[in-house]
Design an enzyme around this catalytic site. Structure first.
Site, mmCIF file in Angstrom:
data_model
loop_
_atom_site.group_PDB
_atom_site.id
_atom_site.type_symbol
_atom_site.label_atom_id
_atom_site.label_comp_id
_atom_site.label_asym_id
_atom_site.label_seq_id
_atom_site.Cartn_x
_atom_site.Cartn_y
_atom_site.Cartn_z
ATOM 1 N N GLY A 1 17.779 8.624 9.317
ATOM 2 C CA GLY A 1 18.495 8.491 8.056
ATOM 3 C C GLY A 1 17.979 9.535 7.081
ATOM 4 N N CYS B 215 8.977 8.507 7.354
ATOM 5 C CA CYS B 215 9.939 9.130 6.450
ATOM 6 C C CYS B 215 9.815 10.643 6.574
ATOM 7 C CB CYS B 215 9.640 8.696 5.014
ATOM 8 S SG CYS B 215 10.722 9.457 3.796
ATOM 9 N N LEU B 216 10.955 11.326 6.608
ATOM 10 C CA LEU B 216 10.930 12.781 6.737
ATOM 11 C C LEU B 216 10.259 13.437 5.530
ATOM 12 C CD1 LEU B 216 14.509 13.390 8.196
ATOM 13 C CD2 LEU B 216 12.337 13.450 9.431
ATOM 14 N N GLN C 189 16.268 13.639 -1.044
ATOM 15 C CA GLN C 189 15.285 14.283 -0.169
ATOM 16 C C GLN C 189 15.566 15.774 0.016
ATOM 17 O OE1 GLN C 189 15.589 10.919 2.941
ATOM 18 N NE2 GLN C 189 13.519 11.696 3.187
ATOM 19 N N HIS D 101 15.598 1.416 3.511
ATOM 20 C CA HIS D 101 14.710 2.567 3.271
ATOM 21 C C HIS D 101 15.469 3.681 2.540
ATOM 22 C CE1 HIS D 101 11.546 5.528 4.902
ATOM 23 N NE2 HIS D 101 12.475 6.301 4.379
ATOM 24 N N GLU D 102 16.681 3.988 3.011
ATOM 25 C CA GLU D 102 17.438 5.104 2.412
ATOM 26 C C GLU D 102 17.942 4.748 1.014
ATOM 27 O OE1 GLU D 102 17.012 7.821 3.801
ATOM 28 O OE2 GLU D 102 16.367 7.052 5.745
ATOM 29 N N HIS E 254 15.377 5.335 -1.582
ATOM 30 C CA HIS E 254 15.238 6.744 -1.999
ATOM 31 C C HIS E 254 16.103 7.039 -3.229
ATOM 32 C CE1 HIS E 254 12.689 8.851 0.864
ATOM 33 N NE2 HIS E 254 13.329 8.338 1.899
HETATM 34 NI NI NI Z 1 12.652 8.321 3.888
#
Ligand code: NI
Length: 173
Positions: free
Chosen positions: A46, A95-96, A51, A137-138, A141
């Site tokens: 995701g 997480c990226l 981000q 999670h997304e 953000h």
């Molecule tokens: Ni993340």
């Protein structure tokens, strides 16, 4: 410029609250496509617009095989919000934007997410298990919340110390 650079914690831009999407235009479609390609090439499950430095309420989630909800490899959710959250699960997350960290986080077990598609049409998605974790999670953000905010203060401090050391070794500081 399909694949965009992903911001890394502790970049302050990851802490901003994203604004609702109001224009369902070519710019939005371009951003959604770039987000999808950036997520798939990372690879990740995701990705949220902030981000890549765009504070708009837009997320993408990778599909799974044999998944009827996903007619494509990627689902795009515009202005997503949780309308139902039930139960509890404890799931390992990464997480990226948060390098070198995987930790278990408590999340709701089942969620319903209301969102709009790229044409602005209202839609709804129900999810449980890993898919429910990714959606929560997304969506976090979009409010400047990272999964490490859900960890204990001790775990967060240990990670921050480890990250400072890593960055020092690499000469980032
Ligand atoms: Ni993340």
């Amino acid at each position: 410029m399909p694949v965009r650079p992903i911001l890394k914690y502790p970049d302050a831009r990851l802490r901003e609250k994203s604004a609702p999407v109001t224009a369902f235009d070519q710019d939005l479609r371009d951003l959604a496509r770039d987000l999808a390609e950036t997520m798939l090439s990372a690879p990740g499950a995701g990705l949220a617009a902030p981000q890549v430095g765009v504070t708009s309420r837009l997320i993408v989630v990778a599909g799974a095989e044999n998944d009827e909800e996903f007619d494509d490899r990627v689902l795009v959710l515009v202005n997503p919000r949780l309308t139902r959250a039930e139960g509890e699960q404890f799931y390992n997350e990464g997480c990226l934007s948060v390098r070198d960290l995987q930790e278990k986080v408590t999340r709701s077990a089942e969620v319903t997410v209301a969102f709009q598609d790229l044409e602005g049409q209202p839609r709804e998605l129900e999810a449980d298990g890993r898919r429910a974790v990714i959606l929560q999670h997304e969506i976090d953000h979009l409010d400047g919340v990272l999964f490490l905010d859900h960890l204990s203060r001790l775990k967060r401090e240990i990670y921050q110390r480890r990250l400072r050391k890593l960055r020092k070794e690499e000469g980032d500081d």
